[in-house]
Scaffold this motif. Structure first.
Motif, PDB file in Angstrom:
ATOM      1  N   SER A 216       7.036 -50.042 -16.854  1.00 21.46           N
ATOM      2  CA  SER A 216       6.231 -50.426 -15.756  1.00 21.46           C
ATOM      3  C   SER A 216       5.320 -51.597 -16.051  1.00 21.46           C
ATOM      4  CB  SER A 216       5.486 -49.272 -15.186  1.00 21.46           C
ATOM      5  OG  SER A 216       5.026 -50.061 -13.692  1.00 21.46           O
ATOM      6  N   ASP A 217       4.330 -51.932 -15.132  1.00 19.46           N
ATOM      7  CA  ASP A 217       3.531 -53.231 -15.566  1.00 19.46           C
ATOM      8  C   ASP A 217       2.329 -52.982 -14.925  1.00 19.46           C
ATOM      9  OD1 ASP A 217       3.508 -56.085 -15.912  1.00 19.46           O
ATOM     10  OD2 ASP A 217       5.503 -55.905 -16.076  1.00 19.46           O
ATOM     11  N   ILE A 218       1.602 -54.260 -14.500  1.00 17.15           N
ATOM     12  CA  ILE A 218       0.209 -54.126 -13.980  1.00 17.15           C
ATOM     13  C   ILE A 218       0.060 -54.262 -12.513  1.00 17.15           C
ATOM     14  CG2 ILE A 218      -2.128 -54.933 -14.460  1.00 17.15           C
ATOM     15  CD1 ILE A 218      -1.406 -55.264 -17.338  1.00 17.15           C
ATOM     16  N   GLY A 219      -0.799 -53.271 -11.926  1.00 13.38           N
ATOM     17  CA  GLY A 219      -0.920 -53.497 -10.440  1.00 13.38           C
ATOM     18  C   GLY A 219      -1.115 -52.187  -9.894  1.00 13.38           C
ATOM     19  N   CYS A 220      -1.323 -51.777  -8.571  1.00 15.74           N
ATOM     20  CA  CYS A 220      -1.481 -50.628  -7.993  1.00 15.74           C
ATOM     21  C   CYS A 220      -0.486 -49.600  -8.413  1.00 15.74           C
ATOM     22  CB  CYS A 220      -1.451 -50.809  -6.378  1.00 15.74           C
ATOM     23  SG  CYS A 220      -2.918 -51.511  -5.851  1.00 15.74           S
ATOM     24  N   TYR A 221       0.602 -50.284  -8.537  1.00 10.37           N
ATOM     25  CA  TYR A 221       1.941 -49.398  -8.997  1.00 10.37           C
ATOM     26  C   TYR A 221       1.684 -48.427 -10.346  1.00 10.37           C
ATOM     27  CZ  TYR A 221       3.270 -53.616 -11.035  1.00 10.37           C
ATOM     28  OH  TYR A 221       3.273 -54.819 -11.569  1.00 10.37           O
ATOM     29  N   THR A 222       0.689 -49.141 -11.215  1.00  7.52           N
ATOM     30  CA  THR A 222       0.485 -48.369 -12.561  1.00  7.52           C
ATOM     31  C   THR A 222       0.013 -47.120 -12.325  1.00  7.52           C
ATOM     32  OG1 THR A 222      -0.062 -50.625 -13.390  1.00  7.52           O
ATOM     33  CG2 THR A 222      -0.499 -48.794 -14.886  1.00  7.52           C
ATOM     34  N   LEU A 223      -0.652 -46.737 -11.102  1.00  6.48           N
ATOM     35  CA  LEU A 223      -1.216 -45.339 -10.846  1.00  6.48           C
ATOM     36  C   LEU A 223      -0.053 -44.503 -10.722  1.00  6.48           C
ATOM     37  CD1 LEU A 223      -3.871 -46.428  -8.399  1.00  6.48           C
ATOM     38  CD2 LEU A 223      -4.193 -45.428 -10.343  1.00  6.48           C
ATOM     39  N   GLY A 224       1.184 -44.929 -10.651  1.00  3.70           N
ATOM     40  CA  GLY A 224       2.298 -43.990 -10.631  1.00  3.70           C
ATOM     41  C   GLY A 224       2.608 -43.163 -11.921  1.00  3.70           C
TER      42      GLY A 224
ATOM     43  N   ASP B 239       6.534 -44.853 -18.304  1.00  2.00           N
ATOM     44  CA  ASP B 239       6.329 -44.576 -19.659  1.00  2.00           C
ATOM     45  C   ASP B 239       5.580 -45.935 -20.300  1.00  2.00           C
ATOM     46  OD1 ASP B 239       8.174 -42.372 -19.856  1.00  2.00           O
ATOM     47  OD2 ASP B 239       9.417 -43.634 -18.963  1.00  2.00           O
ATOM     48  N   THR B 240       5.558 -47.088 -19.876  1.00  2.00           N
ATOM     49  CA  THR B 240       4.716 -48.054 -20.288  1.00  2.00           C
ATOM     50  C   THR B 240       3.964 -49.102 -19.386  1.00  2.00           C
ATOM     51  OG1 THR B 240       6.446 -49.661 -20.356  1.00  2.00           O
ATOM     52  CG2 THR B 240       6.320 -48.347 -22.016  1.00  2.00           C
ATOM     53  N   CYS B 241       2.960 -49.403 -19.880  1.00  2.00           N
ATOM     54  CA  CYS B 241       2.114 -50.507 -19.076  1.00  2.00           C
ATOM     55  C   CYS B 241       1.350 -51.110 -20.120  1.00  2.00           C
ATOM     56  CB  CYS B 241       1.077 -49.999 -18.013  1.00  2.00           C
ATOM     57  SG  CYS B 241      -0.316 -51.003 -17.566  1.00  2.00           S
TER      58      CYS B 241
ATOM     59  N   ALA C  14      14.755 -52.507 -25.122  1.00  2.28           N
ATOM     60  CA  ALA C  14      15.156 -51.253 -25.257  1.00  2.28           C
ATOM     61  C   ALA C  14      16.502 -51.097 -24.979  1.00  2.28           C
ATOM     62  CB  ALA C  14      14.309 -50.493 -24.366  1.00  2.28           C
ATOM     63  N   ALA C  15      16.959 -51.981 -23.902  1.00  2.42           N
ATOM     64  CA  ALA C  15      18.371 -51.747 -23.526  1.00  2.42           C
ATOM     65  C   ALA C  15      19.354 -52.365 -24.849  1.00  2.42           C
ATOM     66  CB  ALA C  15      18.888 -52.629 -22.255  1.00  2.42           C
ATOM     67  N   HIS C  16      18.877 -53.555 -25.427  1.00  6.78           N
ATOM     68  CA  HIS C  16      19.622 -53.962 -26.581  1.00  6.78           C
ATOM     69  C   HIS C  16      19.690 -52.804 -27.712  1.00  6.78           C
ATOM     70  CE1 HIS C  16      20.210 -57.707 -24.819  1.00  6.78           C
ATOM     71  NE2 HIS C  16      19.002 -58.369 -24.862  1.00  6.78           N
ATOM     72  N   ALA C  17      18.762 -52.059 -27.759  1.00  4.97           N
ATOM     73  CA  ALA C  17      18.696 -50.979 -28.918  1.00  4.97           C
ATOM     74  C   ALA C  17      19.551 -49.727 -28.365  1.00  4.97           C
ATOM     75  CB  ALA C  17      17.367 -50.709 -29.097  1.00  4.97           C
ATOM     76  N   GLY C  18      20.251 -49.855 -27.174  1.00  4.61           N
ATOM     77  CA  GLY C  18      21.075 -48.722 -26.749  1.00  4.61           C
ATOM     78  C   GLY C  18      20.329 -47.659 -25.657  1.00  4.61           C
ATOM     79  N   GLN C  19      19.127 -48.068 -25.237  1.00 10.36           N
ATOM     80  CA  GLN C  19      18.628 -47.282 -24.108  1.00 10.36           C
ATOM     81  C   GLN C  19      19.175 -47.577 -22.859  1.00 10.36           C
ATOM     82  OE1 GLN C  19      16.148 -45.000 -23.973  1.00 10.36           O
ATOM     83  NE2 GLN C  19      16.391 -45.023 -21.681  1.00 10.36           N
ATOM     84  N   HIS C  20      19.645 -46.376 -22.128  1.00  6.74           N
ATOM     85  CA  HIS C  20      20.101 -46.206 -21.036  1.00  6.74           C
ATOM     86  C   HIS C  20      19.703 -44.873 -20.147  1.00  6.74           C
ATOM     87  CE1 HIS C  20      22.961 -47.327 -17.575  1.00  6.74           C
ATOM     88  NE2 HIS C  20      23.239 -46.045 -17.461  1.00  6.74           N
ATOM     89  N   PRO C  21      19.374 -45.199 -18.780  1.00  7.60           N
ATOM     90  CA  PRO C  21      18.840 -46.368 -18.135  1.00  7.60           C
ATOM     91  C   PRO C  21      17.778 -46.823 -18.661  1.00  7.60           C
ATOM     92  CG  PRO C  21      18.491 -44.305 -16.945  1.00  7.60           C
ATOM     93  CD  PRO C  21      19.222 -43.833 -17.895  1.00  7.60           C
ATOM     94  N   ALA C  22      17.643 -48.229 -18.715  1.00 11.89           N
ATOM     95  CA  ALA C  22      16.377 -49.060 -18.956  1.00 11.89           C
ATOM     96  C   ALA C  22      16.008 -49.733 -17.694  1.00 11.89           C
ATOM     97  CB  ALA C  22      16.797 -50.156 -20.024  1.00 11.89           C
ATOM     98  N   ILE C  23      14.859 -49.149 -16.988  1.00 11.48           N
ATOM     99  CA  ILE C  23      14.238 -49.379 -15.782  1.00 11.48           C
ATOM    100  C   ILE C  23      12.971 -50.115 -15.832  1.00 11.48           C
ATOM    101  CG2 ILE C  23      13.785 -48.703 -13.323  1.00 11.48           C
ATOM    102  CD1 ILE C  23      15.773 -46.079 -14.126  1.00 11.48           C
ATOM    103  N   ALA C  24      12.852 -51.329 -15.267  1.00 18.58           N
ATOM    104  CA  ALA C  24      11.477 -52.021 -14.895  1.00 18.58           C
ATOM    105  C   ALA C  24      11.054 -51.985 -13.723  1.00 18.58           C
ATOM    106  CB  ALA C  24      11.830 -53.340 -15.544  1.00 18.58           C
TER     107      ALA C  24
END
Ligand SMILES: Cc1ncc(C[n+]2csc(CCOP(=O)(O)OP(=O)(O)O)c2C)c(N)n1
Ligand code: SF4
Lengths: 195, 532
Positions: free
Chosen positions: B379-387, B396-398, B411-421
């Motif tokens: 994830s990223d920076i904003g109100c939704y970081t409160l998730g 998992d990340t911010c 992460a997807a290039h390393a084989g992570q699935h699903p890799a969701i942003a």
């Protein structure tokens, strides 16, 4: 004259309007003033606090030192207790008694009340009920300000002028409703401080 | 009688800049700097003079736009929070090389104690690094006065000036006496056009001149009225107090400090003044809001003949903002008598507003992610970081603005699935678009959720740069339109949202899901404005 005040509550309760009215009145009295506010992250239902300092002399620090606050003015009982380390030994706590329970581990209300009543100088009031009875349910913050007024060292009339100025653009009805809440709070506090 | 106004530190600085003859403010919001630009946006003088005052897409574009305005001779100001200067750093550091023509002031608001930030980096280091002078006010009046002083210094030395604020200064109110406004500059062009073309041959010449100028700027700092030297009768201790630390010092000595004090509010570090203090005193205490920049410089690495105390020796806390109490302890004064802390009070963390669309997005997302053994949400920076907090525990990340999409790619290039942003609309246009182009070009198997509330919510609801055009932007970057999906995040649409998420996670490639519903807070404001 010097008054150091911690205003506290939960995001959205309107503590900053209390600060604005006191600030207005303090300036009209020719006093110096500093007010540190919280903006941003802390506003979404979290705890909010503001340090308000009024003095006839120059004020340097925006923050009140621990043990330095003459008053803690809170719209919520647990939030009043949060700032006890800032309260001067003979300082006053003026707090609304209606809890805002938006967390799972909110403490027992009876425990809160016991701790508050054990303080040397405290005024407890149901600010929401007073505002409702005064016909202005959204003016709990002004009822609380009214309860604080006898302790501020600023003429009540000067504070009323502040309320008029700040709510003027919302119309005469809103001004009167807020003044009514203010006066209801004032009377409650006078009764409690006379005892 | 001079006019007096009750202003936040941010507002005082803004008004000072307007009155100094500002032609444009360029900024991206960020606590605690946002109110500077908002004050100018709401000020009648700015409207009357046609001062540029709309938000930029990010801090780098803001910095470069301001540099362009300075190039043609007008006064420009850039405002951002401290981490914004990382984004603008390329433009900032190189602006010392081009120099300024019209006055150029870069205002950066630091956030020690991280009230609403990822770190507590100290922008004074950037000034030192780029060879740009720094000014730091300690009162609202000084913020007002220094704004004009900063423009004047900038025009005298043809160099950008960094103004550093910290949270307490930015967000505290006091009465300010204001001066008469001065006119903006007319259009004009640089006397040294060569140094605006930073080709190696030009840069090498310019760099030497810049270094010479920096030495002259140090002499300015020694003589600056902002760097006061006050004698004291007790010379066992000498105190260097920087920025708002000056206030906490004087709070503890209401009748005057017994020790000699050097106040520092203008950099480069006035070394001559520091040496004078050191020669007079047996010990030094260095009090600074932020990281120990001055303390490190004074201490150096070789043995020094006198004892130096500060954040590095533990007399003051190594991290976090100063308080009157931490300074009091460092001065060796007994603490004030105070009440004990209550033992029943518990923390009350902030949460997403009730009814916020991010809530509905996270409810659907967490239910779908749980269907996979190892789903990861960047994830990223904003109100939704409160998730990240209860009840969602959805991310998992911010890290920094835009890092959701790019970390998902890695992460997807390393084989992570699903890799969701998961990214907000304003963060997406700030720094997510370039990452999305990488994803398309690299054929990364990621699912991007742009949680679109039509505003920059976290900082109070400023306009968001891509509102109304997100689908077009994503398609333009090369995302297959069949995999750009829009949904309204409401409880009644939860199953639809979950279905879309499942389909796009299953799709091998870049997909973008846009849950779109206006921020509750801005919606309320818009409704109130309409009813007037
Ligand atoms: C480089 C940088 N600039 C600014 C900020 C301050 N900031 C944090 S979140 C945010 C806005 C987020 O807006 P959006 O992505 O639309 O999400 P929302 O808060 O509306 O949910 C800003 C400006 C920051 N943390 N980093
Ligand atoms: S301010 Fe807006 S975006 Fe932020 S939590 Fe509240 S409703 Fe959601």
């Amino acid at each position: 004259m010097k008054k150091d005040i911690i205003l506290s509550g939960v995001g959205g309760q309107g503590i900053l309007s209390i600060a604005t009215v006191i600030g207005h009145a303090a300036l009209a009295e020719g006093l110096q003033l500093k007010q540190a506010e919280v903006h941003g992250m802390s506003q979404r239902g979290g705890d909010v606090q503001s340090h308000l300092r009024i003095s006839s002399r120059e004020i340097r620090s925006d923050l009140i030192p621990r043990g330095g606050a003459d008053l803690i003015v809170s719209l919520e009982p647990m939030e009043a207790l949060r700032y006890l380390p800032w309260l001067a030994a003979e300082g006053w706590v003026v707090t609304g008694t209606t809890p805002v329970v938006n967390i799972p581990n909110y403490p027992d209300e009876a425990d809160l009340k016991r701790e508050l009543q054990a303080l040397p100088h405290v005024i407890l009031l149901d600010a929401e009920a007073l505002a409702r009875e005064a016909g202005s349910p959204r003016s709990a913050n002004m009822a609380l300000l009214g309860a604080t007024a006898p302790l501020l060292g600023i003429e009540a009339g000067q504070l009323e002028a502040g309320i008029r100025a700040i709510f003027a653009r919302k119309g005469e009805a809103v001004v009167e409703a807020n003044l009514a809440a203010f006066r209801a709070g004032y009377q409650t506090a006078q009764k409690q401080t006379e005892r | 009688m001079p006019k007096r106004e009750l202003l936040l530190g941010d507002e005082a600085l803004a008004l000072g800049a307007l009155h100094a003859g500002l032609s444009g403010v360029f900024a991206y919001p960020g606590t605690p700097s946002t109110e500077i630009t908002e004050y100018i946006q709401g000020h009648p003088l700015a409207a009357e003079r046609g001062v540029h005052r709309t938000w930029s897409t990010n801090e780098k574009t803001a910095m470069e736009e301001a540099l362009g305005m300075s190039f043609v001779g007008k006064r420009a100001m850039v405002c951002m929070k401290h981490v914004g200067l990382n984004v603008a750093a390329d433009a900032f550091v190189n602006s010392a090389m081009t120099g300024a023509h019209g006055g150029l002031v870069v205002v950066v608001a630091d956030d020690p104690s991280m009230h609403s930030s990822q770190n507590e980096q100290d922008s004074r280091f950037y000034g030192q690094f780029a060879l740009i002078p720094v000014l730091e006010p300690a009162s609202q009046q000084e913020a007002y006065d220094m704004a004009r002083a900063a423009f004047d210094l900038s025009e005298r030395y043809r160099i950008p000036v960094l103004m550093r604020l910290t949270t307490r200064m930015a967000h505290s109110r006091a009465v300010v006496e204001v001066a008469a406004p001065r006119d903006p500059n007319p259009l004009s062009y640089p006397e040294q056009p060569r140094q605006w073309v930073l080709m190696p041959g030009n840069s090498r010449l310019r760099y030497k001149a810049l270094i010479d100028d920096y030495a002259r700027l140090e002499n300015e700092a020694v003589r600056s009225p902002f760097n006061r030297y006050t004698e004291g009768s007790d010379r066992r201790l000498g105190i260097i107090a920087c920025g708002i630390a000056r206030n906490y010092l004087m709070e503890n000595y209401p009748e005057g400090c017994p020790y000699p004090v050097l106040e520092i509010a203008q950099y480069p570090l006035p070394k001559e003044s520091v040496r004078r203090l050191a020669a007079e005193c047996q010990e030094l205490l260095i009090i600074e809001e932020g990281q120990p920049l001055v303390e490190q410089a004074v201490r150096g690495v070789l043995p020094v003949p006198l004892k130096i105390r500060g954040r590095l020796t533990g007399e003051l806390p190594r991290t976090g903002e100063l308080t009157p109490d931490s300074v009091r302890a460092a001065l060796g004064l007994a603490p004030h008598r105070a009440h004990a802390a209550s033992e029943i009070v518990v923390p009350r963390p902030p949460a997403l507003c009730q009814g916020c669309g991010h809530r509905d997005m996270y409810t659907a997302l967490t239910e779908v992610v749980r269907e996979f053994p190892d789903g990861k949400v960047f994830s990223d920076i904003g109100c939704y970081t409160l998730g990240w907090l209860a009840p969602f525990h959805a991310i998992d990340t911010c890290v920094d603005m835009g890092a959701s999409i790019t970390m998902a790619i890695g992460a997807a290039h390393a084989g992570q699935h699903p890799a969701i942003a998961v990214i907000g609309d304003s963060t997406f246009t700030h720094s997510g678009m370039t990452g999305l182009l990488d994803a398309v070009n690299e054929g990364a198997d990621i699912t991007v959720v742009i949680s679109d509330n039509l505003t920059t919510g976290m900082t109070g609801g400023q306009d968001s740069a891509g509102t109304g055009r997100l689908e077009q932007i994503c398609a333009g970057i090369g995302v297959d339109p069949a995999h750009i999906r829009v949904v309204v995040p409401l409880p009644k649409n939860r199953e639809e949202m979950k279905q879309i998420l499942r389909e796009e996670i299953a799709y091998k490639g870049v997909s973008v899901i846009i849950p779109r519903r206006e921020c509750i807070q801005t919606a309320k404001r818009h409704a109130a404005a309409k009813n007037k």
